[in-house]
Design an enzyme around this catalytic site. Structure first.
Site, mmCIF file in Angstrom:
data_model
loop_
_atom_site.group_PDB
_atom_site.id
_atom_site.type_symbol
_atom_site.label_atom_id
_atom_site.label_comp_id
_atom_site.label_asym_id
_atom_site.label_seq_id
_atom_site.Cartn_x
_atom_site.Cartn_y
_atom_site.Cartn_z
ATOM 1 N N LEU A 19 1.067 -1.251 0.155
ATOM 2 C CA LEU A 19 -0.036 0.047 -0.100
ATOM 3 C C LEU A 19 0.834 1.257 -0.044
ATOM 4 O O LEU A 19 0.831 2.130 -0.694
ATOM 5 C CB LEU A 19 -0.887 0.042 1.355
ATOM 6 C CG LEU A 19 -2.199 -0.939 1.166
ATOM 7 C CD1 LEU A 19 -2.812 -0.930 2.607
ATOM 8 C CD2 LEU A 19 -3.179 -0.233 0.040
ATOM 9 N N TYR A 22 3.169 1.864 -3.436
ATOM 10 C CA TYR A 22 1.966 2.195 -4.491
ATOM 11 C C TYR A 22 1.581 3.699 -4.470
ATOM 12 O O TYR A 22 1.816 4.336 -5.479
ATOM 13 C CB TYR A 22 0.748 1.016 -4.246
ATOM 14 C CG TYR A 22 -0.021 1.411 -5.323
ATOM 15 C CD1 TYR A 22 -0.237 1.051 -6.699
ATOM 16 C CD2 TYR A 22 -1.399 2.154 -4.709
ATOM 17 C CE1 TYR A 22 -1.240 1.391 -7.420
ATOM 18 C CE2 TYR A 22 -2.316 2.608 -5.555
ATOM 19 C CZ TYR A 22 -2.231 2.149 -6.957
ATOM 20 O OH TYR A 22 -3.282 2.594 -7.907
ATOM 21 N N GLU A 23 0.931 3.934 -3.197
ATOM 22 C CA GLU A 23 0.571 5.366 -2.978
ATOM 23 C C GLU A 23 1.828 6.313 -3.345
ATOM 24 O O GLU A 23 1.679 7.399 -3.958
ATOM 25 C CB GLU A 23 -0.013 5.665 -1.760
ATOM 26 C CG GLU A 23 -1.192 4.783 -1.675
ATOM 27 C CD GLU A 23 -2.369 5.131 -2.659
ATOM 28 O OE1 GLU A 23 -2.498 6.012 -3.195
ATOM 29 O OE2 GLU A 23 -3.497 4.393 -2.521
ATOM 30 N N TYR A 24 2.898 6.115 -2.731
ATOM 31 C CA TYR A 24 3.952 6.930 -2.677
ATOM 32 C C TYR A 24 4.671 7.190 -4.068
ATOM 33 O O TYR A 24 4.996 8.165 -4.518
ATOM 34 C CB TYR A 24 5.205 6.609 -1.603
ATOM 35 C CG TYR A 24 6.475 7.198 -1.993
ATOM 36 C CD1 TYR A 24 6.753 8.539 -1.379
ATOM 37 C CD2 TYR A 24 7.701 6.700 -2.881
ATOM 38 C CE1 TYR A 24 7.844 9.222 -1.631
ATOM 39 C CE2 TYR A 24 8.665 7.308 -3.084
ATOM 40 C CZ TYR A 24 9.020 8.524 -2.462
ATOM 41 O OH TYR A 24 10.168 9.454 -2.561
ATOM 42 N N ALA A 27 2.266 9.275 -5.969
ATOM 43 C CA ALA A 27 2.450 10.860 -5.740
ATOM 44 C C ALA A 27 3.747 11.431 -6.235
ATOM 45 O O ALA A 27 3.757 12.432 -6.739
ATOM 46 C CB ALA A 27 2.384 10.910 -4.039
#
Length: 211
Positions: A19, A22-24, A27
């Site tokens: 998680l 993936y999000e980093y 961004a």
């Protein structure tokens, strides 16, 4: 289904790493493409607390299907909207696969030099599996997953508009995945899609061990 046994505990590092990375990555990619919205929201960090959505993590633990806190992106800030939208959508899954590959390399060196314990073997294995699963799942061309965003940018305008209408059913689609998450059909389908990626990680790890 993971249930509430030891595999849940062993799987937590894999779930959190999948998680967070993936999000980093999304961004970071958005900022690189000219949109500073993720920076203003404080998403350029590998601190898991910033990226984890509690209910999404619980769903991952119980159903092997979940989500993180979506990175807010304003595509109007991109230099090339179509190209950069595709790059940002790809960045998360690519980062997950690279982390799985890195975990495979670390696993190989630990095994090669005799530092591999039973519990560490299970943790490393689940880091690899969850990151590959996360990458492949998010590349499915189903709204609201990244694969749908990529496909929408590749389709001709008229087809893209029609395809975008599926987005209104995204909640129903997510609910259907929750219901089917632990069925043999969906499990077998996702296993088939992840096999090439897992094969690459295994090949690299085995090469390191044999050297």
């Amino acid at each position: 289904m993971l249930g509430l046994g030891p595999e849940v505990v062993f799987g937590i590092p894999g779930l959190i790493s999948a998680l967070t990375v993936y999000e980093y990555a999304q961004a970071r990619a958005a900022v690189a493409c000219g949109d500073f919205t993720p920076r203003l929201q404080g998403r350029l960090t590998l601190n898991p607390i910033t990226h984890i959505e509690p209910w999404g993590l619980i769903a991952l633990l119980l159903f092997k299907f979940g989500w993180g806190r979506p990175v807010m992106i304003n595509s109007r800030n991109f230099g090339n909207i179509r190209r950069d939208t595709i790059l940002v959508a790809l960045s998360g899954p690519v980062a997950n696969f690279l982390l799985a590959l890195l975990a495979g390399i670390v696993w190989a060196f630990l095994y090669k030099f005799g530092f591999m314990s039973d519990w560490l073997r299970q943790v490393m294995f689940l880091v690899i599996i969850y990151n590959i699963n996360f990458a492949v799942f998010n590349l499915l061309p189903i709204p609201p997953l990244d694969g749908s965003r990529i496909l929408m940018e590749l389709l001709p305008y008229n087809l893209a508009r029609q395809y975008a209408q599926l987005g209104r059913y995204s909640l129903l689609i997510c609910a259907a995945f929750l219901l089917l998450a632990n069925t043999s059909f969906l499990g077998g389908f996702l296993s088939f899609l992840t096999l090439p990626f897992l094969t690459i990680v295994n090949m690299v790890a085995n090469l390191i061990i044999m050297l």
